[in-house]
Design a protein around this motif. Structure first.
Motif, short mmCIF file in Angstrom:
data_model
loop_
_atom_site.label_atom_id
_atom_site.label_comp_id
_atom_site.label_asym_id
_atom_site.label_seq_id
_atom_site.Cartn_x
_atom_site.Cartn_y
_atom_site.Cartn_z
N PRO A 1 0.83 -1.27 0.15
CA PRO A 1 -0.01 -0.06 0.13
C PRO A 1 0.73 1.04 -0.06
O PRO A 1 2.10 1.36 0.48
CB PRO A 1 -0.69 -0.19 1.23
N VAL A 2 0.31 2.22 -0.52
CA VAL A 2 1.07 3.46 -0.55
C VAL A 2 0.26 4.23 0.52
O VAL A 2 -1.01 4.70 0.31
CB VAL A 2 1.02 4.06 -2.02
N VAL A 3 0.80 4.84 1.56
CA VAL A 3 0.12 5.34 2.62
C VAL A 3 0.23 6.94 2.80
O VAL A 3 -0.44 7.56 3.64
CB VAL A 3 0.40 4.64 3.86
N TYR A 4 1.12 7.60 2.14
CA TYR A 4 1.54 8.93 2.38
C TYR A 4 0.17 9.77 2.16
O TYR A 4 0.00 10.83 2.66
CB TYR A 4 2.66 9.65 1.84
N ASN A 5 -0.73 9.39 1.07
CA ASN A 5 -1.51 10.25 0.62
C ASN A 5 -2.85 9.65 1.02
O ASN A 5 -4.09 9.93 0.63
CB ASN A 5 -1.55 10.27 -0.78
N THR A 6 -2.94 8.74 2.12
CA THR A 6 -4.22 8.38 2.81
C THR A 6 -4.71 9.11 4.19
O THR A 6 -3.47 9.82 4.54
CB THR A 6 -4.27 6.62 3.23
N SER A 7 -5.64 8.85 4.58
CA SER A 7 -6.21 9.95 5.64
C SER A 7 -5.37 9.84 6.99
O SER A 7 -5.36 11.14 7.69
CB SER A 7 -7.65 9.69 5.89
N PRO A 8 -5.02 8.90 7.30
CA PRO A 8 -4.08 8.72 8.80
C PRO A 8 -2.85 9.48 8.52
O PRO A 8 -2.21 9.89 9.64
CB PRO A 8 -3.92 7.20 8.97
N TYR A 9 -2.23 9.84 7.51
CA TYR A 9 -1.06 10.22 6.98
C TYR A 9 -0.92 11.31 6.39
O TYR A 9 0.16 12.12 6.45
CB TYR A 9 0.07 9.36 6.44
N ARG A 10 -2.07 11.89 5.64
CA ARG A 10 -1.99 12.92 4.89
C ARG A 10 -1.69 14.29 5.69
O ARG A 10 -1.08 15.29 5.06
CB ARG A 10 -3.45 13.23 4.30
N GLN A 11 -1.99 14.24 6.90
CA GLN A 11 -1.79 15.45 7.72
C GLN A 11 -0.34 15.88 7.83
O GLN A 11 -0.12 17.03 8.05
CB GLN A 11 -2.55 15.27 9.10
N TYR A 12 0.44 15.01 7.68
CA TYR A 12 1.84 15.30 7.76
C TYR A 12 2.58 15.87 6.59
O TYR A 12 3.69 16.17 6.73
CB TYR A 12 2.62 13.73 8.30
N PHE A 13 1.77 15.96 5.40
CA PHE A 13 2.34 16.37 4.33
C PHE A 13 1.49 17.65 3.80
O PHE A 13 0.48 17.21 3.63
CB PHE A 13 2.41 15.36 3.17
N PRO A 14 2.22 18.73 3.45
CA PRO A 14 1.57 19.59 2.80
C PRO A 14 1.12 19.21 1.52
O PRO A 14 1.53 18.36 0.68
CB PRO A 14 2.32 21.03 2.55
N PRO A 15 -0.24 19.84 0.86
CA PRO A 15 -0.62 19.15 -0.29
C PRO A 15 0.33 19.42 -1.65
O PRO A 15 0.38 18.36 -2.45
CB PRO A 15 -1.78 20.30 -0.69
N GLU A 16 1.32 20.54 -1.72
CA GLU A 16 2.36 20.57 -2.58
C GLU A 16 3.33 19.51 -2.52
O GLU A 16 3.72 18.90 -3.66
CB GLU A 16 2.94 21.83 -2.71
N ARG A 17 3.67 18.92 -1.34
CA ARG A 17 4.60 17.64 -1.22
C ARG A 17 3.86 16.44 -1.80
O ARG A 17 4.55 15.64 -2.49
CB ARG A 17 4.77 17.70 0.21
#
Length: 248
Positions: free
Chosen positions: A173-189
């Motif tokens: 699974p690719v998790v950086y863009n899922t709801s539990p982890y998206r908060q840690y990345f700004p949209p541009e990242r």
């Protein structure tokens, strides 16, 4: 007997230790002790002999590798030891000449794949990384790459993972863009990561579609998987042997 999945970690380790003890008579060793060593992706036990030698028995995780991939690992380690002066984790053959033992024991679900390795001395390079150690690692990498390229063409029976996409584990699974982890990345990242992964995946597909020259690659070679001992480097953990290209 209590189901394996209902056991505590200590209970699971006791049963896995029993499996190791059942497997060890296949080797030409006089075993003195078997102790739990560590659990990462795999579970490992330290084995000591009456003569003072030490070994590590690795029990592979079914989630990480297959038997075919383990066979590719043994193939390359065997060839490195035969053809080069590189120091690597050395697998031990059973009395019948094989490396991988597929075993089961009462109370442990599914068969487990096991390999016995010689104990690797020293400490991880990461604990004392110096410019000279980094230089030595570069030399070691170059020798590994050179050896892998000279092994081609590989026997048809050698079938490691293929590094044909960024996330190469099946179903990873690719998790950086899922709801539990998206908060840690700004949209541009997130947008940048999406674009980089897309471009890399497209390049990998082109490589594997259009070019020969694939070679074996140590897919997990970092400072914690290299030991320094008396001025020499020992490369360990070839489990993630993959098929790719020199650029990778």
């Amino acid at each position: 007997m209590k189901p394996y999945q209902e056991l505590t970690n200590r209970g699971k380790l006791r049963r896995l230790r029993r499996l190791v003890i059942d497997v060890l008579p296949a080797y030409d060793l006089e075993v003195k002790t078997v102790r739990f060593f560590t659990k990462e992706t795999n579970t490992m036990f330290q084995v000591a002999t009456e003569s003072g030698e030490r070994y590590v028995m690795r029990i592979y995780s079914d989630e990480e590798t297959t038997l075919l991939e383990n066979q590719a690992e043994m193939f390359w380690l065997d060839a490195i030891i035969r053809d080069t002066d590189l120091k690597v984790c050395e697998p031990i053959r059973r009395k019948d000449g094989g490396y991988i033992t597929v075993a089961n024991v009462d109370g442990v679900p599914i068969e487990r794949r096991c390999v016995l390795f010689k104990w690797v001395p020293g400490r991880p390079l990461a604990e004392n990384l110096t410019p000279y150690g980094y230089y030595q690692l570069g030399q070691t990498l170059a020798k590994l790459h050179d050896h892998a390229q000279h092994l081609n063409p590989l026997p048809a029976s050698i079938q490691p993972k293929q590094w044909d996409k960024v996330f190469y584990y099946p179903g990873e699974p690719v998790v950086y863009n899922t709801s539990p982890y998206r908060q840690y990345f700004p949209p541009e990242r997130i947008a940048l990561l999406d674009e980089v992964i897309l471009r890399a995946d497209n390049l990998f597909q082109q490589l594997f579609a259009d070019r020969d020259g694939k070679m074996l690659i140590h897919g997990d070679l970092h400072f914690w998987n290299v030991h320094m001992y008396r001025g020499e480097l020992y490369v360990i953990d070839f489990e993630d042997v993959m098929l790719g290209y020199p650029i990778q």
